[in-house]
Design an enzyme around this catalytic site. Structure first.
Site, mmCIF file in Angstrom:
data_model
loop_
_atom_site.group_PDB
_atom_site.id
_atom_site.type_symbol
_atom_site.label_atom_id
_atom_site.label_comp_id
_atom_site.label_asym_id
_atom_site.label_seq_id
_atom_site.Cartn_x
_atom_site.Cartn_y
_atom_site.Cartn_z
ATOM 1 N N ASP A 157 -1.833 5.436 -5.333
ATOM 2 C CA ASP A 157 -2.146 4.581 -4.183
ATOM 3 C C ASP A 157 -2.461 3.137 -4.581
ATOM 4 O O ASP A 157 -3.581 2.815 -4.983
ATOM 5 C CB ASP A 157 -3.343 5.189 -3.433
ATOM 6 C CG ASP A 157 -3.648 4.440 -2.158
ATOM 7 O OD1 ASP A 157 -4.597 4.835 -1.453
ATOM 8 O OD2 ASP A 157 -2.959 3.437 -1.870
ATOM 9 N N ASP A 161 0.815 -1.208 0.000
ATOM 10 C CA ASP A 161 0.000 0.000 0.000
ATOM 11 C C ASP A 161 0.855 1.267 0.000
ATOM 12 O O ASP A 161 1.356 1.691 1.044
ATOM 13 C CB ASP A 161 -0.913 -0.016 1.244
ATOM 14 C CG ASP A 161 -1.804 1.209 1.312
ATOM 15 O OD1 ASP A 161 -2.310 1.525 2.407
ATOM 16 O OD2 ASP A 161 -1.991 1.857 0.272
HETATM 17 C C1 LIG Z 1 -8.934 8.017 1.640
HETATM 18 C C2 LIG Z 1 -10.087 7.178 1.220
HETATM 19 N N1 LIG Z 1 -11.370 7.534 1.387
HETATM 20 N N2 LIG Z 1 -12.113 6.545 0.856
HETATM 21 C C3 LIG Z 1 -13.569 6.586 0.833
HETATM 22 C C4 LIG Z 1 -11.311 5.566 0.377
HETATM 23 C C5 LIG Z 1 -11.752 4.310 -0.292
HETATM 24 C C6 LIG Z 1 -10.012 5.947 0.588
HETATM 25 C C7 LIG Z 1 -8.794 5.206 0.265
HETATM 26 C C8 LIG Z 1 -8.564 4.138 1.323
HETATM 27 O O1 LIG Z 1 -9.191 4.122 2.361
HETATM 28 N N3 LIG Z 1 -7.621 3.236 0.990
HETATM 29 C C9 LIG Z 1 -7.248 2.178 1.798
HETATM 30 C C10 LIG Z 1 -8.130 1.484 2.622
HETATM 31 C C11 LIG Z 1 -7.649 0.427 3.375
HETATM 32 C C12 LIG Z 1 -6.319 0.070 3.296
HETATM 33 C C13 LIG Z 1 -5.485 0.787 2.444
HETATM 34 N N4 LIG Z 1 -5.956 1.821 1.713
#
Ligand SMILES: Cc1nn(C)c(C)c1CC(=O)Nc1ccccn1
Length: 329
Positions: free
Chosen positions: A219, A35
């Site tokens: 990401d 990640d």
């Molecule tokens: C910042 C963000 N807001 N929202 C709705 C999303 C989906 C994100 C990105 C996010 O949460 N990514 C994540 C989740 C779990 C583990 C690693 N990366």
């Protein structure tokens, strides 16, 4: 020295990418989610409640002759999607793609949220963001890549994520044969812990790039391409059956639609995401309604070039030069 690890989509929707990581002596091999949007290496372990750990491969520090408790250290992390985990900390040898870091902080989960409990295909995350984002207290720890960088041939790694096929994370070298186009570089902003950058413009369906810049993050830990509403609308205005589905919390459309591509400019190059990559998956098994790979970032506060965008490119995460490289694949 270098490292090279294969990575595989977790399911038919390319929701996550799974990479095998060896921890401890003798090696305990765990499937982990790399990640670039976070900076903690944490795992399901012998300390995770049995009910939560059921179905997951776990790390047992007590079975590793090289594990040492980092006394007094704890960690707690909450991701943007409100998933979370927390626990205590060991150091142990962690090997990725044949490259070993002898004393890596391995964050052992004593608590995990339901999203992680239910996601039995992964046993934790390897944060590949900047060290400033690490959540260990009282002394923040370095990421695996940060620990490895000074020994790698070059202080960089590349991500080559693919749709429904095996890709790779390479450490310390760039295999340019993985890309079709030239690698364009742009400055990376690591001040928030993740790999921030600015795209210089975008276009829908092969049109000329406009000059509307988009600032966001690269990401690998996020499935979707999350951009502002004005861009999302400009894209789906070309998709006749597209509509917002409240229960799915996103734009859906008929699976047989011929989706337009989406392109963005970065580092003097143009990265084009094919329409096929933007049709993520049927909303349910066998449904003829599909979920879009491009969704709105408007209620998140940050634009995220997640796996849907990364699949179109070879991406160079160049820590040494604080820059990101992008090449069309
Ligand atoms: C910042 C963000 N807001 N929202 C709705 C999303 C989906 C994100 C990105 C996010 O949460 N990514 C994540 C989740 C779990 C583990 C690693 N990366």
């Amino acid at each position: 020295q270098t490292g090279s690890a294969n990575t595989n989509p977790s399911d038919s929707a390319d929701d996550e990418y799974i990479t095998s990581v060896s921890i401890g002596t003798p090696a305990q091999v765990l499937p982990l989610d790399f990640d670039t949007g976070s900076s903690d290496l944490w795992v399901f372990s012998s300390e995770t409640p049995k009910s939560s750990a059921s179905g997951h491969v776990t790390y047992s520090p007590s079975k590793s002759s090289t594990a040492k408790k980092l006394s007094g250290s704890t960690w707690s992390i909450e991701y943007g999607d409100k998933s979370s985990s927390s626990g205590d900390v060991y150091t142990d040898v962690v090997t990725i793609g044949g490259f070993s870091v002898k004393t890596q902080a391995v964050e052992s989960a004593t608590k995990v949220s339901t999203q992680f409990v239910q996601d039995t295909v992964i046993s934790g995350l390897v944060g590949l963001g900047f060290d400033i984002g690490n959540q260990v207290s009282p002394r923040p720890q370095k990421t695996w890549f940060s620990n490895a960088a000074s020994s790698l041939a070059e202080p960089l790694f590349t991500a080559d994520l693919r749709h429904q096929e095996t890709g790779s994370y390479n450490f310390g070298f760039i295999d340019t044969s993985l890309a079709k186009g030239t690698i364009g570089y742009t400055p990376a902003d690591g001040s928030e812990g993740y790999w921030g950058f600015t795209a210089t413009g975008y276009s829908v369906g092969g049109a000329k790039l406009n000059r509307n810049s988009i600032t966001g993050i690269a990401d690998t830990g996020t499935t979707l391409l999350l951009l502002p509403d004005n861009i999302v609308d400009a894209y789906y205005n070309n998709v006749e059956s597209a509509q917002y589905d409240d229960s799915q919390e996103g734009v859906v459309f008929d699976c047989d639609e011929d989706l337009p591509s989406f392109s963005f400019g970065v580092g003097g190059q143009t990265i084009t995401i094919s329409g096929d990559l933007l049709n993520l998956t049927p909303i349910e098994e066998g449904s003829s309604t599909c979920f879009g790979g491009l969704q709105s970032s408007s209620d998140i506060g940050i634009n995220i070039f997640g796996d849907v965008a990364l699949k179109a490119a070879l991406v160079v995460f160049d820590l040494g030069n604080e820059r990101l490289g992008w090449a069309q694949k």
